[in-house]
Design a protein around this motif. Sequence first.
Motif, mmCIF file in Angstrom:
data_model
loop_
_atom_site.group_PDB
_atom_site.id
_atom_site.type_symbol
_atom_site.label_atom_id
_atom_site.label_comp_id
_atom_site.label_asym_id
_atom_site.label_seq_id
_atom_site.Cartn_x
_atom_site.Cartn_y
_atom_site.Cartn_z
ATOM 1 N N GLU A 8 -9.441 45.030 -103.658
ATOM 2 C CA GLU A 8 -10.889 45.251 -103.683
ATOM 3 C C GLU A 8 -11.213 46.642 -104.220
ATOM 4 O O GLU A 8 -12.182 46.829 -104.964
ATOM 5 C CB GLU A 8 -11.463 45.085 -102.280
ATOM 6 C CG GLU A 8 -12.943 45.425 -102.129
ATOM 7 C CD GLU A 8 -13.859 44.561 -102.984
ATOM 8 O OE1 GLU A 8 -15.026 44.957 -103.169
ATOM 9 O OE2 GLU A 8 -13.416 43.505 -103.483
ATOM 10 N N ALA A 9 -10.393 47.634 -103.857
ATOM 11 C CA ALA A 9 -10.603 48.993 -104.363
ATOM 12 C C ALA A 9 -10.443 49.020 -105.880
ATOM 13 O O ALA A 9 -11.197 49.702 -106.582
ATOM 14 C CB ALA A 9 -9.617 49.957 -103.709
ATOM 15 N N ARG A 10 -9.488 48.285 -106.380
ATOM 16 C CA ARG A 10 -9.290 48.195 -107.834
ATOM 17 C C ARG A 10 -10.525 47.601 -108.513
ATOM 18 O O ARG A 10 -10.969 48.071 -109.557
ATOM 19 C CB ARG A 10 -8.053 47.347 -108.142
ATOM 20 C CG ARG A 10 -6.741 48.037 -107.837
ATOM 21 C CD ARG A 10 -5.565 47.147 -108.187
ATOM 22 N NE ARG A 10 -4.322 47.891 -108.151
ATOM 23 C CZ ARG A 10 -3.137 47.380 -108.471
ATOM 24 N NH1 ARG A 10 -3.051 46.117 -108.849
ATOM 25 N NH2 ARG A 10 -2.051 48.116 -108.419
ATOM 26 N N ARG A 11 -11.058 46.556 -107.910
ATOM 27 C CA ARG A 11 -12.257 45.928 -108.488
ATOM 28 C C ARG A 11 -13.421 46.899 -108.495
ATOM 29 O O ARG A 11 -14.122 47.043 -109.510
ATOM 30 C CB ARG A 11 -12.628 44.673 -107.683
ATOM 31 C CG ARG A 11 -13.793 43.877 -108.285
ATOM 32 C CD ARG A 11 -14.338 42.856 -107.330
ATOM 33 N NE ARG A 11 -14.940 43.477 -106.161
ATOM 34 C CZ ARG A 11 -16.149 44.061 -106.161
ATOM 35 N NH1 ARG A 11 -16.866 44.113 -107.274
ATOM 36 N NH2 ARG A 11 -16.627 44.592 -105.050
ATOM 37 N N GLN A 12 -13.625 47.588 -107.356
ATOM 38 C CA GLN A 12 -14.742 48.527 -107.257
ATOM 39 C C GLN A 12 -14.600 49.670 -108.251
ATOM 40 O O GLN A 12 -15.574 50.066 -108.892
ATOM 41 C CB GLN A 12 -14.838 49.075 -105.826
ATOM 42 C CG GLN A 12 -15.296 48.068 -104.795
ATOM 43 C CD GLN A 12 -15.476 48.714 -103.435
ATOM 44 O OE1 GLN A 12 -15.959 49.836 -103.326
ATOM 45 N NE2 GLN A 12 -15.078 48.016 -102.388
ATOM 46 N N LEU A 13 -13.376 50.201 -108.359
ATOM 47 C CA LEU A 13 -13.175 51.323 -109.272
ATOM 48 C C LEU A 13 -13.350 50.877 -110.716
ATOM 49 O O LEU A 13 -13.946 51.593 -111.538
ATOM 50 C CB LEU A 13 -11.786 51.934 -109.073
ATOM 51 C CG LEU A 13 -11.492 53.198 -109.887
ATOM 52 C CD1 LEU A 13 -12.517 54.285 -109.597
ATOM 53 C CD2 LEU A 13 -10.085 53.704 -109.607
ATOM 54 N N GLY A 14 -12.864 49.690 -111.042
ATOM 55 C CA GLY A 14 -13.054 49.165 -112.389
ATOM 56 C C GLY A 14 -14.517 49.004 -112.732
ATOM 57 O O GLY A 14 -14.961 49.353 -113.836
ATOM 58 N N ARG A 38 -10.473 62.336 -99.859
ATOM 59 C CA ARG A 38 -11.212 61.691 -98.773
ATOM 60 C C ARG A 38 -12.497 62.468 -98.483
ATOM 61 O O ARG A 38 -12.505 63.699 -98.516
ATOM 62 C CB ARG A 38 -10.367 61.640 -97.490
ATOM 63 C CG ARG A 38 -9.226 60.644 -97.540
ATOM 64 C CD ARG A 38 -8.640 60.401 -96.147
ATOM 65 N NE ARG A 38 -7.590 59.397 -96.176
ATOM 66 C CZ ARG A 38 -7.816 58.093 -96.204
ATOM 67 N NH1 ARG A 38 -9.053 57.636 -96.174
ATOM 68 N NH2 ARG A 38 -6.804 57.235 -96.232
ATOM 69 N N GLY A 39 -13.565 61.744 -98.186
ATOM 70 C CA GLY A 39 -14.822 62.390 -97.823
ATOM 71 C C GLY A 39 -15.382 63.257 -98.926
ATOM 72 O O GLY A 39 -15.895 64.351 -98.671
ATOM 73 N N ASP A 66 -12.702 57.930 -103.815
ATOM 74 C CA ASP A 66 -12.816 58.356 -102.420
ATOM 75 C C ASP A 66 -12.140 57.319 -101.524
ATOM 76 O O ASP A 66 -12.613 56.194 -101.375
ATOM 77 C CB ASP A 66 -14.293 58.501 -102.051
ATOM 78 C CG ASP A 66 -14.501 59.179 -100.707
ATOM 79 O OD1 ASP A 66 -13.623 59.057 -99.831
ATOM 80 O OD2 ASP A 66 -15.556 59.809 -100.526
ATOM 81 N N PHE A 67 -11.016 57.700 -100.934
ATOM 82 C CA PHE A 67 -10.249 56.769 -100.107
ATOM 83 C C PHE A 67 -11.030 56.311 -98.882
ATOM 84 O O PHE A 67 -10.803 55.207 -98.385
ATOM 85 C CB PHE A 67 -8.921 57.418 -99.688
ATOM 86 C CG PHE A 67 -7.833 57.282 -100.721
ATOM 87 C CD1 PHE A 67 -6.590 56.799 -100.376
ATOM 88 C CD2 PHE A 67 -8.056 57.636 -102.048
ATOM 89 C CE1 PHE A 67 -5.579 56.664 -101.315
ATOM 90 C CE2 PHE A 67 -7.066 57.508 -102.996
ATOM 91 C CZ PHE A 67 -5.823 57.009 -102.640
ATOM 92 N N ASP A 68 -11.957 57.143 -98.400
ATOM 93 C CA ASP A 68 -12.793 56.728 -97.266
ATOM 94 C C ASP A 68 -13.755 55.627 -97.692
ATOM 95 O O ASP A 68 -13.870 54.589 -97.034
ATOM 96 C CB ASP A 68 -13.575 57.919 -96.712
ATOM 97 C CG ASP A 68 -12.694 58.873 -95.916
ATOM 98 O OD1 ASP A 68 -11.545 58.508 -95.613
ATOM 99 O OD2 ASP A 68 -13.164 59.983 -95.615
ATOM 100 N N THR A 69 -14.456 55.852 -98.789
ATOM 101 C CA THR A 69 -15.429 54.876 -99.278
ATOM 102 C C THR A 69 -14.760 53.560 -99.663
ATOM 103 O O THR A 69 -15.314 52.475 -99.432
ATOM 104 C CB THR A 69 -16.181 55.444 -100.491
ATOM 105 O OG1 THR A 69 -16.851 56.647 -100.104
ATOM 106 C CG2 THR A 69 -17.208 54.458 -101.023
ATOM 107 N N LEU A 70 -13.551 53.648 -100.239
ATOM 108 C CA LEU A 70 -12.840 52.458 -100.690
ATOM 109 C C LEU A 70 -12.042 51.791 -99.580
ATOM 110 O O LEU A 70 -11.461 50.722 -99.796
ATOM 111 C CB LEU A 70 -11.911 52.820 -101.854
ATOM 112 C CG LEU A 70 -12.605 53.284 -103.147
ATOM 113 C CD1 LEU A 70 -11.585 53.828 -104.132
ATOM 114 C CD2 LEU A 70 -13.397 52.141 -103.775
#
Length: 266
Positions: A8-14, A38-39, A66-70
């Motif tokens: 999902e993080a990959r999709r969001q970042l793409g 982070r943050g 952002d690892f927190d957001t993702l």
Amino acid sequence: MISAVVDEARRQLGDLVATRRKAQSADGRQFLVGLLGRGIQASKTPRMHELEGRRIGLGYTYVLIDFDTLGLADHDLGAMIELAEALGFAGLNVTHPFKQAVLPLLDDLAPEAAAIGAVNTVVLEAGRRTGHNTDSWGFAESFREGLAGASMEAIVQFGAGGAGAAVGHALLSLGGRKLTLCETELGRARGLAERLSERFGAEVDATDDPALALAGASGVVNTTPVGMAKYPGLAFPGELLRASHWVAESIYFPADTGVLGGGPAG
């Protein structure tokens, strides 16, 4: 096996890259870069980088990873670097808490990064990942500009992580006579103290006692993440700060962290 969170993080970042990658220079050169941490949603880095890119005629897009957001775990760092490479990133900045964790994931280290043992910039080129450290130089330049003439007799530095390693190098290169590293993880502070002492031939101590560290100090530096929006507060009891101390802060947002905004206790 790729976890659902990473997928999902990959999709969001793409999607984010596709949305943001609009800048295009007249000569067709375009650069995609990002910040791992982070943050970091309040970071001013994207705007600063994109404005400078525009000023010198580059198509320059800067995104936050952002690892927190993702919703990512720390161990997903390697997967995110791989994704950045796949998406065509030219490089990445690295901030808390990954400045040292990223080291095993790199192919090469520039001399200054190898000496410091931490990285804040990764160049992705020709299938290789090269780590650099500009934190030490940046802190030293800011110190010369803002604290010229400050006593370097006895400095207390809070934090011995990635930022702490870079700032410790800067302080000793600026002529620090005695440096005390105050850190809750005492073993980490002792390890950095040993490396700094060996490299600079200076007196470098380690402690986890803020009161002991600040006794007789001329200056105080915060290199911990405490003071960021994600980690509000002070890295040490505020009443230990005196009017005779000069203070330096490695955090640049918010502008008034606890240690800068609170002022001396007396």
